[in-house]
Design a protein around this motif. Sequence first.
Motif, PDB file in Angstrom:
ATOM      1  N   ILE A  41      38.554  42.005  31.665  1.00  0.00           N
ATOM      2  CA  ILE A  41      38.571  40.677  32.287  1.00  0.00           C
ATOM      3  C   ILE A  41      38.691  39.600  31.214  1.00  0.00           C
ATOM      4  CG2 ILE A  41      37.153  39.001  33.551  1.00  0.00           C
ATOM      5  CD1 ILE A  41      36.123  41.402  35.232  1.00  0.00           C
ATOM      6  N   LYS A  44      42.082  39.231  29.638  1.00  0.00           N
ATOM      7  CA  LYS A  44      43.054  38.579  30.520  1.00  0.00           C
ATOM      8  C   LYS A  44      42.826  37.072  30.598  1.00  0.00           C
ATOM      9  CE  LYS A  44      45.104  42.381  31.650  1.00  0.00           C
ATOM     10  NZ  LYS A  44      46.394  42.694  31.092  1.00  0.00           N
ATOM     11  N   PHE A  46      39.855  35.465  31.477  1.00  0.00           N
ATOM     12  CA  PHE A  46      38.894  35.039  32.484  1.00  0.00           C
ATOM     13  C   PHE A  46      37.480  35.181  31.925  1.00  0.00           C
ATOM     14  CE2 PHE A  46      42.590  36.333  34.945  1.00  0.00           C
ATOM     15  CZ  PHE A  46      42.727  35.266  35.814  1.00  0.00           C
ATOM     16  N   THR A  48      33.443  36.252  32.338  1.00  0.00           N
ATOM     17  CA  THR A  48      32.763  37.331  33.049  1.00  0.00           C
ATOM     18  C   THR A  48      31.442  36.894  33.649  1.00  0.00           C
ATOM     19  OG1 THR A  48      31.690  38.091  31.035  1.00  0.00           O
ATOM     20  CG2 THR A  48      33.778  39.141  31.639  1.00  0.00           C
ATOM     21  N   GLN A  60      33.506  37.839  40.718  1.00  0.00           N
ATOM     22  CA  GLN A  60      33.732  36.645  39.893  1.00  0.00           C
ATOM     23  C   GLN A  60      35.205  36.502  39.529  1.00  0.00           C
ATOM     24  OE1 GLN A  60      31.077  36.878  36.535  1.00  0.00           O
ATOM     25  NE2 GLN A  60      29.276  37.071  37.848  1.00  0.00           N
ATOM     26  N   LEU A  61      35.847  37.614  39.201  1.00  0.00           N
ATOM     27  CA  LEU A  61      37.266  37.582  38.868  1.00  0.00           C
ATOM     28  C   LEU A  61      38.084  37.122  40.066  1.00  0.00           C
ATOM     29  CD1 LEU A  61      39.637  38.165  36.954  1.00  0.00           C
ATOM     30  CD2 LEU A  61      39.565  40.541  37.747  1.00  0.00           C
ATOM     31  N   GLN A  64      37.809  33.403  40.452  1.00  0.00           N
ATOM     32  CA  GLN A  64      38.563  32.681  39.428  1.00  0.00           C
ATOM     33  C   GLN A  64      40.065  32.716  39.710  1.00  0.00           C
ATOM     34  OE1 GLN A  64      37.138  33.253  35.240  1.00  0.00           O
ATOM     35  NE2 GLN A  64      35.720  34.650  36.260  1.00  0.00           N
ATOM     36  N   ILE A  65      40.562  33.849  40.152  1.00  0.00           N
ATOM     37  CA  ILE A  65      41.987  33.963  40.479  1.00  0.00           C
ATOM     38  C   ILE A  65      42.331  33.052  41.650  1.00  0.00           C
ATOM     39  CG2 ILE A  65      43.741  35.518  41.435  1.00  0.00           C
ATOM     40  CD1 ILE A  65      42.394  37.748  39.718  1.00  0.00           C
ATOM     41  N   LYS A  68      42.487  29.444  40.433  1.00  0.00           N
ATOM     42  CA  LYS A  68      43.729  29.157  39.693  1.00  0.00           C
ATOM     43  C   LYS A  68      44.928  29.056  40.639  1.00  0.00           C
ATOM     44  CE  LYS A  68      42.528  31.050  35.189  1.00  0.00           C
ATOM     45  NZ  LYS A  68      43.030  30.129  34.188  1.00  0.00           N
TER      46      LYS A  68
END
Length: 107
Positions: A41, A44, A46, A48, A60-61, A64-65, A68
């Motif tokens: 993660i 890439k 981002f 954590t 969480q990922l 965030q995606i 964005k």
Amino acid sequence: MTQDEIIEMARQAGIVVTGEAIYTLCKLAVEKEREVVANWIMNKGFATGHGDSIVDLLDQLQWQIEEKEREACALICDAVTQDMSLGPLEKYRAAEIAKLIRARGQA
């Protein structure tokens, strides 16, 4: 890696498998897998956060995606508001859509 796979690996290595040993081995395996996911993660680009589990990290990922993606869509609307070939109504609509998109992340 499943608990059964870990136990089998330990047995093949000649380790006597007790309840405490199983717990310790599983805990180590889970911590290692979490570290692998966290590093991926971060590589890439981002953050954590402080997720205790792989599921926490993936949640969480995902957030965030989605953030964005929302901002990218809102930026397109912002660009439309600057298009000199459009009338005031179209620019107003684009600005309102950008506000609504950004508001989705606040809900």
